[in-house]
Enzyme design. Sequence first.
Site, PDB file in Angstrom:
ATOM      1  N   LEU A 125      -1.029  47.452  50.179  1.00 55.21           N
ATOM      2  CA  LEU A 125      -1.006  46.054  49.743  1.00 55.21           C
ATOM      3  C   LEU A 125      -2.325  45.623  49.111  1.00 55.21           C
ATOM      4  O   LEU A 125      -3.399  46.050  49.515  1.00 55.21           O
ATOM      5  CB  LEU A 125      -0.689  45.147  50.944  1.00 55.21           C
ATOM      6  N   GLY A 182      -2.027  40.969  44.899  1.00 54.36           N
ATOM      7  CA  GLY A 182      -0.738  40.657  44.262  1.00 54.36           C
ATOM      8  C   GLY A 182       0.339  40.492  45.320  1.00 54.36           C
ATOM      9  O   GLY A 182       1.069  39.493  45.351  1.00 54.36           O
ATOM     10  N   HIS A 183       0.446  41.492  46.216  1.00 52.45           N
ATOM     11  CA  HIS A 183       1.431  41.401  47.302  1.00 52.45           C
ATOM     12  C   HIS A 183       1.151  40.182  48.184  1.00 52.45           C
ATOM     13  O   HIS A 183       2.062  39.476  48.600  1.00 52.45           O
ATOM     14  CB  HIS A 183       1.364  42.648  48.198  1.00 52.45           C
ATOM     15  N   GLU A 223       6.146  38.946  38.862  1.00 51.17           N
ATOM     16  CA  GLU A 223       6.424  39.041  37.420  1.00 51.17           C
ATOM     17  C   GLU A 223       5.743  40.255  36.803  1.00 51.17           C
ATOM     18  O   GLU A 223       6.013  40.622  35.664  1.00 51.17           O
ATOM     19  CB  GLU A 223       5.972  37.746  36.723  1.00 51.17           C
ATOM     20  N   ASP A 251       6.336  43.229  37.574  1.00 52.67           N
ATOM     21  CA  ASP A 251       7.464  44.129  37.319  1.00 52.67           C
ATOM     22  C   ASP A 251       8.585  43.291  36.713  1.00 52.67           C
ATOM     23  O   ASP A 251       9.599  43.004  37.365  1.00 52.67           O
ATOM     24  CB  ASP A 251       7.897  44.793  38.621  1.00 52.67           C
ATOM     25  N   ILE A 295      -1.007  38.691  39.523  1.00 56.84           N
ATOM     26  CA  ILE A 295      -2.386  38.529  39.998  1.00 56.84           C
ATOM     27  C   ILE A 295      -3.225  39.652  39.377  1.00 56.84           C
ATOM     28  O   ILE A 295      -2.822  40.819  39.381  1.00 56.84           O
ATOM     29  CB  ILE A 295      -2.456  38.595  41.540  1.00 56.84           C
ATOM     30  N   SER A 305      -0.884  48.983  43.158  1.00 55.29           N
ATOM     31  CA  SER A 305      -1.229  50.004  44.153  1.00 55.29           C
ATOM     32  C   SER A 305      -1.724  51.268  43.460  1.00 55.29           C
ATOM     33  O   SER A 305      -2.524  52.019  44.008  1.00 55.29           O
ATOM     34  CB  SER A 305      -0.016  50.340  45.016  1.00 55.29           C
ATOM     35  N   ARG A 306      -1.227  51.506  42.247  1.00 52.25           N
ATOM     36  CA  ARG A 306      -1.591  52.743  41.529  1.00 52.25           C
ATOM     37  C   ARG A 306      -2.999  52.685  40.937  1.00 52.25           C
ATOM     38  O   ARG A 306      -3.506  53.714  40.492  1.00 52.25           O
ATOM     39  CB  ARG A 306      -0.571  53.046  40.433  1.00 52.25           C
TER      40      ARG A 306
HETATM   41  P1  AMP Z   1       5.378  47.339  44.969  1.00 49.60           P
HETATM   42  O1  AMP Z   1       4.757  47.509  46.310  1.00 49.60           O
HETATM   43  O2  AMP Z   1       4.561  47.869  43.841  1.00 49.60           O
HETATM   44  O3  AMP Z   1       6.824  47.778  44.921  1.00 49.60           O
HETATM   45  O4  AMP Z   1       5.414  45.762  44.711  1.00 49.60           O
HETATM   46  C1  AMP Z   1       6.012  44.896  45.620  1.00 49.60           C
HETATM   47  C2  AMP Z   1       6.123  43.536  44.987  1.00 49.60           C
HETATM   48  O5  AMP Z   1       4.822  43.057  44.659  1.00 49.60           O
HETATM   49  C3  AMP Z   1       6.928  43.518  43.684  1.00 49.60           C
HETATM   50  O6  AMP Z   1       7.731  42.357  43.650  1.00 49.60           O
HETATM   51  C4  AMP Z   1       5.855  43.488  42.632  1.00 49.60           C
HETATM   52  O7  AMP Z   1       6.267  42.907  41.407  1.00 49.60           O
HETATM   53  C5  AMP Z   1       4.808  42.630  43.311  1.00 49.60           C
HETATM   54  N1  AMP Z   1       3.495  42.857  42.701  1.00 49.60           N
HETATM   55  C6  AMP Z   1       2.856  44.042  42.523  1.00 49.60           C
HETATM   56  N2  AMP Z   1       1.693  43.864  41.875  1.00 49.60           N
HETATM   57  C7  AMP Z   1       1.596  42.538  41.622  1.00 49.60           C
HETATM   58  C8  AMP Z   1       0.623  41.720  40.973  1.00 49.60           C
HETATM   59  N3  AMP Z   1      -0.484  42.230  40.439  1.00 49.60           N
HETATM   60  N4  AMP Z   1       0.848  40.385  40.910  1.00 49.60           N
HETATM   61  C9  AMP Z   1       1.978  39.851  41.445  1.00 49.60           C
HETATM   62  N5  AMP Z   1       2.924  40.566  42.071  1.00 49.60           N
HETATM   63  C10 AMP Z   1       2.744  41.888  42.152  1.00 49.60           C
END
Ligand code: AMP
Length: 282
Positions: free
Chosen positions: A33, A36-37, A148, A150, A176, A186-187
């Site tokens: 996390l 953003g999360h 947003e 993704d 964010i 995360s990447r």
């Molecule tokens: P993930 O863990 O990458 O599957 O992301 C989980 C959720 O966090 C998804 O709804 C993503 O779109 C959101 N997310 C990931 N990075 C960001 C970011 N930089 N800003 C806002 N939401 C994000």
Amino acid sequence: MEVILKIKETKKIIDEWKKQGLSIGLVPTMGCLHQGHLSLIEKAKNECDKVIVSIFVNPLQFGPNEDFSRYPRSLEKDLECCRNFGADLIFIPSLKELLPDENLVYVEVDLLGDNLCGSSRPGHFKGVCTIVAKLFNILTPDKAFFGEKDAQQLAIITRMVKDLNFNLEIIPCPIIREADGLAMSSRNVYLKKDERLAATIISKSLQEARKLLENGERDSLKIKSFLRESIKTKQIADIDYIEIVDLATLQFLDIIDRPVLIAVAVYFSKTRLIDNITYKEV
Ligand code: AMP
């Protein structure tokens, strides 16, 4: 904060919350996390009585040559962040718990999943939707919060909820960014120092593209070739796609005469980063 690995136990707590008439917000994640999360958790806290964060690195959404096995994991730190942000329940199912059977029935995505990340990552959205549908059925949230960042995923999940009559609301949350504009992901931890520096070209180029739109440019090809040239100024940037699509249907547009999503995916070595902007003032 409850940390639960089993579906049955999780459902018991949720049943209790429902009996008390409490609303439930869900933030689905793959862990590792970042801010953003956390912004999604914060929004969920503001809008719902109880907040569930799910952490599951979903094998169904990774292609055979992608980074499933090395996807970053940081469970202890994730739990601490969730606790600090006031999450009520962390659902961390094992692979066996969430995908016990081989002969799974899947959620298939049509047109919306064909281009952008869908064409670079065949089967990706089928994998995402199948697991998200399972999470919706298990956790029965009133609202689910998606970033947003993704954008295609957000559009497809919103459409899945409508088309398959799920009884919940999808809440979009803004991207964010790091102080230098790079979209948090995360990447990003995969990036070497020079790659991390060069990666800022993505958001910088998107902001420049926005200026072109603000100045009246409406030709998709011109904006895409501007973006290509701008991103290519960093030699280590390897463009996967640059596309301009109708924000509502995600279909390609030659002339920008309606709200659009400008989405890009760029590799730095093996690390694939995505970012986007929307432009609605047409
Ligand atoms: P993930 O863990 O990458 O599957 O992301 C989980 C959720 O966090 C998804 O709804 C993503 O779109 C959101 N997310 C990931 N990075 C960001 C970011 N930089 N800003 C806002 N939401 C994000």
